[in-house]
Every structure is written in C-alpha cells, then in structure tokens.
Enzyme design. Structure first.
Site, mmCIF file in Angstrom:
data_model
loop_
_atom_site.group_PDB
_atom_site.id
_atom_site.type_symbol
_atom_site.label_atom_id
_atom_site.label_comp_id
_atom_site.label_asym_id
_atom_site.label_seq_id
_atom_site.Cartn_x
_atom_site.Cartn_y
_atom_site.Cartn_z
ATOM 1 N N GLU A 24 0.813 -1.214 0.000
ATOM 2 C CA GLU A 24 0.000 0.000 0.000
ATOM 3 C C GLU A 24 0.853 1.273 0.000
ATOM 4 O O GLU A 24 0.342 2.367 0.203
ATOM 5 C CB GLU A 24 -0.971 -0.016 1.183
ATOM 6 C CG GLU A 24 -2.038 -1.076 1.013
ATOM 7 C CD GLU A 24 -3.102 -1.062 2.100
ATOM 8 O OE1 GLU A 24 -2.935 -0.360 3.129
ATOM 9 O OE2 GLU A 24 -4.113 -1.757 1.926
ATOM 10 N N TYR A 129 -13.483 -7.341 -5.249
ATOM 11 C CA TYR A 129 -14.619 -7.102 -4.364
ATOM 12 C C TYR A 129 -15.919 -6.982 -5.142
ATOM 13 O O TYR A 129 -16.957 -7.506 -4.721
ATOM 14 C CB TYR A 129 -14.384 -5.845 -3.519
ATOM 15 C CG TYR A 129 -13.197 -5.954 -2.591
ATOM 16 C CD1 TYR A 129 -12.900 -7.136 -1.918
ATOM 17 C CD2 TYR A 129 -12.357 -4.877 -2.378
ATOM 18 C CE1 TYR A 129 -11.813 -7.239 -1.077
ATOM 19 C CE2 TYR A 129 -11.266 -4.965 -1.522
ATOM 20 C CZ TYR A 129 -11.000 -6.148 -0.876
ATOM 21 O OH TYR A 129 -9.927 -6.239 -0.039
#
Length: 155
Positions: A24, A129
């Site tokens: 990240e 997702y």
C-alpha cells in the site's frame, strides 16, 4: 486451507501486515509488533479476530477483523481491517476463501454486514470485491482523527 488464527501464527501475521503496508506504499507507517498483535488477538479482552490462509504449513494470507454495530439494523457486523495474500499465492482462491469465511461468520452469527475500505488506486482489489458482489459506499467519506489533532481535540 482457511482457519482461525492461533497464537503460533502471530509472527507470520505481523510479517504479512508489514508486507501489506509495503504493497500500500506506506511501510513507514506500519509499526505493528508481535506483542501488540498477540495482545489484541489473544489477550484478556480481545477485540480483534483473525483468520489465516495456510499452504503447506505456511501462513500466506490473513484477514484481521473486529465487530462493528448497525444501530439501524440493531445487530453487529464485521469490519475487515486487513485482507492480504502474498503475491505469489494470488489467483489461487485464498483471498476469496478468506472473504467467504468472514461472510460465513456474519451469516452464522446473524450479523447484518461485512464491510471494509479499499484504496482508490487498488484496481485489482476493487475488481475482486465487485466480483464478490460488494458495492462501493461512494456517498460516504471516511474521517479520521490521529496524532496531534486527536490529542488537541481531546483536551
């Protein structure tokens, strides 16, 4: 294999959280220690829970989560803090299996929702997702108090 985390998994889980921070693009912000995670998961009053993905005896993925509460529904839900699978294991279904394990926790316990956040630039995760049926909560903006603003506001 997906299973609940045990105390013996803590060192590998801390490694994975630090790998997630690197992925990240913020490794300097991750300060998690084994003792902190051990206490959060297995201390006298645990408020954090975890599942791990294991391949050939090695922990290669994790899902760290805690309970939230929907006042409108009147029941708990699960907030997924971290979902991470090592890059060399991606595409094997472990991420999906971890997310499904949390969905099963929700269904089995009568919880109203499973929710999480994703970085705007993380297209692979966003696509994953959406394929699972998750919907973005675009009308909501996350706010956070931390560091000096948190201390100042608390005074």
């Amino acid at each position: 294999m997906i299973r609940r985390a045990t105390e013996a998994d803590v060192p590998a889980m801390v490694e994975l959280v630090h790998e997630l921070a690197l992925y990240e693009k913020a490794p300097e912000k991750c300060h998690l220690t084994e003792q902190q995670l051990r206490t959060a998961l297995f201390g006298p009053d645990p408020a954090l829970f975890g599942h791990v993905a294991e391949v050939d005896g090695a922990v290669v993925g994790l899902a760290l989560w805690f309970l939230n509460f929907s006042t409108w529904e009147g029941v708990h839900g699960i907030y997924l803090e971290d979902l991470f699978v090592r890059p060399q294991q991606r595409g094997s279904g472990l991420g999906k299996a971890l997310l499904q394990a949390l969905a099963k926790e929700c269904v089995d316990r009568g919880y109203a929702r499973l929710e999480w956040q994703v970085l705007d630039w993380n297209e692979p995760a966003i696509n994953f997702y959406k394929a699972a049926g998750a919907i973005p909560m675009d009308e909501w903006t996350v706010y956070r108090l931390t560091g000096e603003p948190l201390r100042a506001f608390s005074a």
